[in-house]
Design a protein around this motif. Structure first.
Motif, PDB file in Angstrom:
ATOM      1  N   PRO A 276       0.804  -1.224   0.000  1.00 24.24           N
ATOM      2  CA  PRO A 276       0.000   0.000   0.000  1.00 24.24           C
ATOM      3  C   PRO A 276       0.837   1.275   0.000  1.00 24.24           C
ATOM      4  O   PRO A 276       0.338   2.351  -0.360  1.00 24.24           O
ATOM      5  N   ARG A 277       2.120   1.163   0.376  1.00 22.58           N
ATOM      6  CA  ARG A 277       3.002   2.336   0.395  1.00 22.58           C
ATOM      7  C   ARG A 277       3.689   2.572  -0.953  1.00 22.58           C
ATOM      8  O   ARG A 277       4.579   3.423  -1.061  1.00 22.58           O
ATOM      9  N   PHE A 278       3.292   1.825  -1.963  1.00 18.53           N
ATOM     10  CA  PHE A 278       3.905   1.900  -3.296  1.00 18.53           C
ATOM     11  C   PHE A 278       4.009   3.352  -3.770  1.00 18.53           C
ATOM     12  O   PHE A 278       3.040   4.109  -3.735  1.00 18.53           O
ATOM     13  N   THR A 279       5.195   3.728  -4.211  1.00 20.47           N
ATOM     14  CA  THR A 279       5.446   5.108  -4.634  1.00 20.47           C
ATOM     15  C   THR A 279       5.125   5.341  -6.106  1.00 20.47           C
ATOM     16  O   THR A 279       5.173   6.471  -6.578  1.00 20.47           O
ATOM     17  N   GLY A 280       4.827   4.260  -6.835  1.00 20.35           N
ATOM     18  CA  GLY A 280       4.653   4.356  -8.276  1.00 20.35           C
ATOM     19  C   GLY A 280       5.824   3.772  -9.033  1.00 20.35           C
ATOM     20  O   GLY A 280       5.774   3.600 -10.251  1.00 20.35           O
ATOM     21  N   ASP A 281       6.881   3.425  -8.316  1.00 18.08           N
ATOM     22  CA  ASP A 281       8.085   2.859  -8.907  1.00 18.08           C
ATOM     23  C   ASP A 281       8.594   1.748  -8.002  1.00 18.08           C
ATOM     24  O   ASP A 281       8.844   1.965  -6.815  1.00 18.08           O
ATOM     25  N   VAL A 282       8.753   0.538  -8.556  1.00 13.25           N
ATOM     26  CA  VAL A 282       9.146  -0.625  -7.757  1.00 13.25           C
ATOM     27  C   VAL A 282      10.527  -0.437  -7.132  1.00 13.25           C
ATOM     28  O   VAL A 282      10.735  -0.720  -5.947  1.00 13.25           O
ATOM     29  N   VAL A 283      11.472   0.065  -7.916  1.00 13.32           N
ATOM     30  CA  VAL A 283      12.841   0.227  -7.410  1.00 13.32           C
ATOM     31  C   VAL A 283      12.882   1.252  -6.283  1.00 13.32           C
ATOM     32  O   VAL A 283      13.529   1.051  -5.251  1.00 13.32           O
ATOM     33  N   GLN A 284      12.177   2.337  -6.457  1.00 11.90           N
ATOM     34  CA  GLN A 284      12.134   3.372  -5.423  1.00 11.90           C
ATOM     35  C   GLN A 284      11.445   2.844  -4.160  1.00 11.90           C
ATOM     36  O   GLN A 284      11.882   3.117  -3.040  1.00 11.90           O
ATOM     37  N   THR A 285      10.375   2.061  -4.341  1.00 10.69           N
ATOM     38  CA  THR A 285       9.662   1.508  -3.192  1.00 10.69           C
ATOM     39  C   THR A 285      10.537   0.522  -2.437  1.00 10.69           C
ATOM     40  O   THR A 285      10.534   0.487  -1.200  1.00 10.69           O
ATOM     41  N   ARG A 286      11.326  -0.280  -3.187  1.00 13.63           N
ATOM     42  CA  ARG A 286      12.262  -1.175  -2.505  1.00 13.63           C
ATOM     43  C   ARG A 286      13.265  -0.372  -1.680  1.00 13.63           C
ATOM     44  O   ARG A 286      13.517  -0.669  -0.512  1.00 13.63           O
ATOM     45  N   ALA A 287      13.831   0.656  -2.270  1.00  9.83           N
ATOM     46  CA  ALA A 287      14.843   1.460  -1.578  1.00  9.83           C
ATOM     47  C   ALA A 287      14.265   2.098  -0.313  1.00  9.83           C
ATOM     48  O   ALA A 287      14.956   2.214   0.708  1.00  9.83           O
ATOM     49  N   GLN A 288      13.007   2.480  -0.369  1.00 12.23           N
ATOM     50  CA  GLN A 288      12.406   3.194   0.756  1.00 12.23           C
ATOM     51  C   GLN A 288      11.870   2.265   1.837  1.00 12.23           C
ATOM     52  O   GLN A 288      11.992   2.568   3.025  1.00 12.23           O
ATOM     53  N   PHE A 289      11.309   1.118   1.448  1.00 15.35           N
ATOM     54  CA  PHE A 289      10.610   0.275   2.418  1.00 15.35           C
ATOM     55  C   PHE A 289      11.104  -1.171   2.491  1.00 15.35           C
ATOM     56  O   PHE A 289      10.744  -1.885   3.428  1.00 15.35           O
TER      57      PHE A 289
END
Length: 311
Positions: A276-289
């Motif tokens: 649910p916290r998806f930023t719109g970009d998988v790589v960015q979401t991995r880096a963040q969460f």
């Protein structure tokens, strides 16, 4: 097993591990797993003197009525909290024996430890906030509003389960058992073999679980009806610890540590609903969460980038 969707254009981070694709698993020998129909019996924490109260000890009072309501939500979440559940799971599928079982995140162990700071939320969570997170991630649904009867009932049930336990003390058996790192790096192919031999009969050859009428008897482990990428069980270390202590159902501790790590890696190498916290970009979401060696979110498996969610 459902096919993974096409990979996004952006490459995964350089440090992200790469795994080979698993092949379809087939059912094999019996190995029961977490059931929403599990019997409700008091189970003492291993190594502790604490014993949660028996089910028949719930008082026949207005408070007791709310406790029983919480118990029914816990056992049949999709039926009794339908507005907030987005998959086929029930609380009891992970918190075994109606939330009593040691090393299966028992509610008598969790209730005592809140309020507490959580790195996941970056603030001090109340117990109600912790429950709301379960609905968002493990149930792939939406958080009940504060004060909603669903939250109040689950809090009442957990409070009653912890009757007599010391507040603020982590009791033996609370949460999941700590599992030492595997002797060999966890491997998807080895994990698939463990799954076929010990898990598939109950969880299905495609990880879809089993239903009886409107009851989810054995939970789906991946795919659209399972927990999403933000759930704790999507982290390989948490899944491995749970599996080692509790699976196959009634035979906890029979798998080796290596088998638990391998099959947890196999389970979490499949696509599931989006975080649910998806930023719109998988790589960015991995880096963040999901920047962890224990998460396969945002990593390539068999040429597909995990973390795009089910559709």
């Amino acid at each position: 097993m459902r096919a993974a969707p096409a990979a996004v254009a952006a490459p995964p981070p350089a440090a992200a591990p790469t795994f080979s694709a698993p092949q379809a698993a087939a059912p094999s020998s019996p190995a029961p797993t977490a059931s929403s129909a599990a019997p409700i019996q008091p189970v003492a924490a291993r190594g502790a003197g604490f014993l949660p109260p028996a089910d028949d000890a719930i008082p026949h009072t207005p408070m007791g009525d709310m406790i029983r309501k919480g118990e029914q939500i816990f056992l049949h979440t999709g039926v009794n909290a339908k507005a907030y559940v987005g998959n086929n799971l029930n609380c009891v599928n992970c918190h075994l024996d109606a939330g009593r079982q040691a090393h299966a995140a028992p509610m008598w162990g969790a209730y005592l430890l809140y309020p507490a700071y959580r790195s996941k939320t970056k603030h001090v969570d109340t117990f109600a906030e912790r429950l709301r997170g379960c609905f968002m991630y493990s149930m792939n649904g939406k958080a009940p509003p504060f004060g909603d009867e669903v939250l109040v009932a689950l809090e009442a049930y957990s409070y009653w389960m912890a009757t007599g336990a010391p507040v603020g003390e982590r009791l033996p058996g609370a949460g999941f058992a700590k599992l030492a790192k595997a002797a060999q790096p966890p491997d998807i192919a080895r994990g698939q073999k463990v799954f076929e031999s010990h898990c598939a009969l109950c969880h299905g050859d495609g990880g879809q679980g089993q239903r009886a009428s409107d009851t989810q008897v054995f939970p789906p482990l991946w795919g659209a009806q399972s927990f999403n990428w933000g759930a704790g069980m999507a982290n390989i270390d948490s899944a491995a610890a749970f599996i080692k202590a509790n699976m196959p159902l009634g035979q906890g501790g029979t798998l080796t540590d290596q088998q638990a790590w391998d099959v947890a890696t196999f389970m979490d190498s499949h696509e599931r609903p989006q975080d649910p916290r998806f930023t719109g970009d998988v790589v960015q979401t991995r880096a963040q969460f999901h920047d962890s060696e224990y998460s396969l979110y945002g990593t390539p498996v068999g040429g597909q980038l995990l973390g795009q969610g089910t559709h």
